[in-house]
Design a protein around this motif. Structure first.
Motif, short mmCIF file in Angstrom:
data_model
loop_
_atom_site.label_atom_id
_atom_site.label_comp_id
_atom_site.label_asym_id
_atom_site.label_seq_id
_atom_site.Cartn_x
_atom_site.Cartn_y
_atom_site.Cartn_z
N GLU A 192 0.87 -1.24 -0.02
CA GLU A 192 -0.12 0.12 -0.04
C GLU A 192 0.89 1.29 0.16
N GLU A 193 1.82 1.22 0.86
CA GLU A 193 2.93 2.51 0.90
C GLU A 193 3.57 2.70 -0.54
N VAL A 219 -3.17 -5.02 -10.80
CA VAL A 219 -2.42 -4.48 -9.53
C VAL A 219 -3.33 -5.24 -8.17
N ALA A 220 -2.25 -6.08 -7.65
CA ALA A 220 -2.46 -6.59 -6.37
C ALA A 220 -1.77 -5.94 -5.31
N ALA A 228 -5.61 -7.25 1.40
CA ALA A 228 -5.01 -7.04 -0.02
C ALA A 228 -6.27 -6.32 -0.67
N LEU A 229 -5.80 -5.70 -1.88
CA LEU A 229 -6.69 -4.98 -2.73
C LEU A 229 -6.33 -5.50 -4.04
N SER A 238 -11.50 -6.76 -2.57
CA SER A 238 -10.76 -6.71 -1.32
C SER A 238 -10.91 -7.89 -0.65
N VAL A 239 -9.76 -8.24 -0.21
CA VAL A 239 -9.52 -9.66 0.39
C VAL A 239 -8.89 -9.61 1.96
#
Length: 313
Positions: A192-193, A219-220, A228-229, A238-239
């Motif tokens: 994410e960052e 994109v994972a 995760a997205l 979304s998981v």
């Protein structure tokens, strides 16, 4: 389904120390519970977990001719990874990190880039890559997007599924540096960052779509305890992460990549690929080092089917 993966790029030897709450002043010393070695890096660490999950895996990259390189390759081979495509460099050391693991599992890092910087497109085994089903490039930013494209482009043209993960931080300002490689990536696996920082986007989905606009197919993004997205042109998935006792987060991103890629090789839908990635990460997080856990695909699937999940944020 048969899956043969070449994981190309960053090979790192980790020295992990746990638990560390502060670095002693001066010549001070602190007793700790564990000091351990582990193969790591966005190529080597991903390869290791892929092998556990049943893929046929080879790594390609560069390490030194030092004892650290010997240990790194030996530990990968012991886990079933073929290292015959890894080059040995006489004039630089093997990349390595010292990781002081905090009690909550997070960790800063002391890192030497080493031989990872001494690998480029002229070193890549293009013939062997064309015979694989998947090419995973670990840290394409180390060689730059133009150089990475010279490896990813021919692979994609040969119908090899391509993916990459990043080592650079989100504040590195490297988006334009890696952009030439993006059209040749079927899948980008990042945290994410990195996605938010590299794109300057306000939301994770917007950041992912910036990469899609540059040509990435999917994109994972890992989000730590938030799971995760996964974003494609057609869907947003979304998981959640699994609720496990976290000992060390080292290698969790690489484990997610491995699980996601293994799911692709098994023909699973993207959601199930991300679930397998989160399960692999949860297994690795419960011990010290990227190589933690004597598990296989069945164990990862069992965890995914039975473990409680954390609430999505």
């Amino acid at each position: 389904m048969s899956q043969s993966v070449i994981a190309l790029g960053a090979h790192v030897f980790d020295v992990l120390v746990r638990p560390v709450e502060a670095i002693p002043q001066g010549q001070g010393a602190v007793l700790v519970d564990q000091i351990q070695f582990s193969p790591a890096g966005t190529a080597a660490g991903t390869a290791l977990t892929l092998a556990k999950l049943g893929a046929t895996v080879r790594t390609a990259g560069a390490v030194g001719t030092d004892a650290i390189g010997d240990l790194l390759l030996g530990m990968l081979e012991a886990q079933g990874v073929d290292t015959s495509l890894v080059l040995r460099r006489h004039d630089t050391q093997t990349s390595a990190s010292v990781l002081p693991i905090r009690p909550d599992g997070s960790r800063p890092a002391f890192h030497v880039l080493g031989a990872n910087l001494a690998y480029g497109p002229d070193d890549a085994p293009l013939t062997e890559i064309a015979r694989a089903t998947h090419l995973h490039m670990g840290a394409p930013e180390l060689m730059g997007g133009d150089a990475a494209a010279k490896i990813l482009g021919p692979a994609q043209a040969a119908d090899v599924v391509t993916s990459a993960d990043l080592l650079a931080s989100g504040d590195s300002g490297l988006f334009d540096w890696i952009a030439p490689a993006l059209p040749y990536l079927n899948h980008l696996l990042a945290n994410e960052e990195q996605v938010l920082g590299l794109t300057g986007a306000a939301t994770l989905e917007d950041g992912a779509r910036r990469f899609l606009a540059e040509g990435v197919g999917c994109v994972a993004t890992t989000r730590g305890a938030s799971g995760a997205l996964v974003v494609t042109a057609d869907e947003v998935i979304s998981v959640p992460a699994f609720a496990v006792e976290v000992v060390d987060t080292s290698g969790c991103g690489d484990a997610f990549s491995a699980g996601f890629l293994r799911g692709l090789g098994l023909g699973r839908p993207l959601r199930e690929c991300a679930v397998l990635g989160c399960a692999a990460a949860a297994l690795v997080a419960q011990g010290l080092g990227s190589d933690h856990g004597d598990f296989d695909l069945a164990a990862a699937d069992a965890l995914a089917a039975t473990a409680p999940v954390l609430e999505l944020h």
